[in-house]
Design a protein around this motif. Structure first.
Motif, short mmCIF file in Angstrom:
data_model
loop_
_atom_site.label_atom_id
_atom_site.label_comp_id
_atom_site.label_asym_id
_atom_site.label_seq_id
_atom_site.Cartn_x
_atom_site.Cartn_y
_atom_site.Cartn_z
N GLY A 83 0.81 -1.07 -0.05
CA GLY A 83 -0.06 0.16 -0.02
C GLY A 83 0.81 1.21 0.13
O GLY A 83 1.79 1.54 0.95
N LEU A 84 0.75 2.04 -0.93
CA LEU A 84 1.41 3.37 -1.10
C LEU A 84 0.35 4.61 -1.29
O LEU A 84 -0.60 4.80 -1.54
N ALA A 85 0.93 5.81 -0.49
CA ALA A 85 0.33 6.68 -0.16
C ALA A 85 0.95 7.82 -1.61
O ALA A 85 1.90 7.77 -1.77
N GLU A 97 -0.31 17.38 2.02
CA GLU A 97 -1.68 17.40 2.49
C GLU A 97 -2.68 16.71 1.93
O GLU A 97 -3.57 16.28 2.31
N LEU A 98 -2.22 16.21 0.54
CA LEU A 98 -3.05 15.25 -0.08
C LEU A 98 -2.70 13.48 0.03
O LEU A 98 -1.24 13.44 0.03
N MET A 99 -3.70 12.76 0.01
CA MET A 99 -3.30 11.46 0.04
C MET A 99 -4.36 10.61 -0.94
O MET A 99 -5.57 10.75 -0.50
N THR A 100 -3.89 10.14 -1.80
CA THR A 100 -4.68 8.96 -2.39
C THR A 100 -3.94 7.89 -2.34
O THR A 100 -2.67 7.71 -1.86
N GLU A 101 -4.73 6.54 -2.46
CA GLU A 101 -3.85 5.30 -2.27
C GLU A 101 -3.79 4.58 -3.49
O GLU A 101 -4.62 4.30 -4.48
N VAL A 102 -2.54 3.89 -3.50
CA VAL A 102 -2.02 3.02 -4.43
C VAL A 102 -2.23 1.57 -3.49
O VAL A 102 -1.29 1.59 -2.89
N GLU A 103 -2.87 0.57 -4.18
CA GLU A 103 -2.88 -0.70 -3.43
C GLU A 103 -2.56 -1.85 -4.50
O GLU A 103 -3.07 -1.49 -5.65
N VAL A 104 -1.72 -2.76 -4.16
CA VAL A 104 -1.50 -3.68 -4.99
C VAL A 104 -1.18 -5.06 -4.38
O VAL A 104 -0.51 -5.18 -3.32
#
Length: 157
Positions: A83-85, A97-104
């Motif tokens: 999981g990556l921010a 201040e922003l975060m979407t998530e990359v999940e693998v």
């Protein structure tokens, strides 16, 4: 206020490599497959780095010695999940201040075959949508295919 729902970007590939190799190439060898054209630095990119383990940095290094942050490691479960921010905004600039998530997810389908399920979610947080989403969807498609090609050649890593 107009709320725009932006779909999650999802990609799935089957790689002819073990689950351990698939995870290692994605998490520790990103520099081998990430395109040098896809970065936010001011100078040409020379490396892409994901530091191993929880809270590890995700960044690029550049010819002028600078680094450009992308985000950090949210989850690190060797061989099965990463999981990556992603902290790059719709203007393709780093925003702490922003975060979407990359999940693998890395799912073993046998000793030398792994299904890799990729998801980039919460893109509504980018605030702009439309062209940004389409550009990112296309970009991730290219990037995941490059990953697949390198992973299938990397059985000795």
């Amino acid at each position: 206020m107009n709320n725009v729902e932006i779909a999650t970007i999802k990609k799935e590939v089957i790689v002819e490599a073990s689950q351990a190799t698939a995870f290692k190439v994605f998490s520790e060898k990103m520099d081998l497959w990430w395109p040098r054209t896809h970065h936010i630095g001011k100078a040409p990119m020379i490396e892409m780095v994901v530091e191993s383990g929880l809270n590890g940095r995700w960044y690029t290094g550049h010819e002028d010695g600078s680094e450009a942050n992308i985000g950090y490691v949210l989850s690190w479960d060797p061989n099965s999940f990463l999981g990556l921010a992603w902290q790059i905004n719709s203007e393709f600039q780093f925003d702490p201040e922003l975060m979407t998530e990359v999940e693998v997810n890395f799912i073993a389908d046998g000793p030398k075959k792994t299904t890799v399920k990729f998801e980039h979610r919460n893109l509504d947080r980018l605030g702009s949508g439309g062209k940004t989403f389409e550009s990112m969807d296309e970009g991730w498609g290219l990037i995941i295919n490059l990953y697949k090609n390198v992973t299938e050649q990397a059985n000795t890593l």
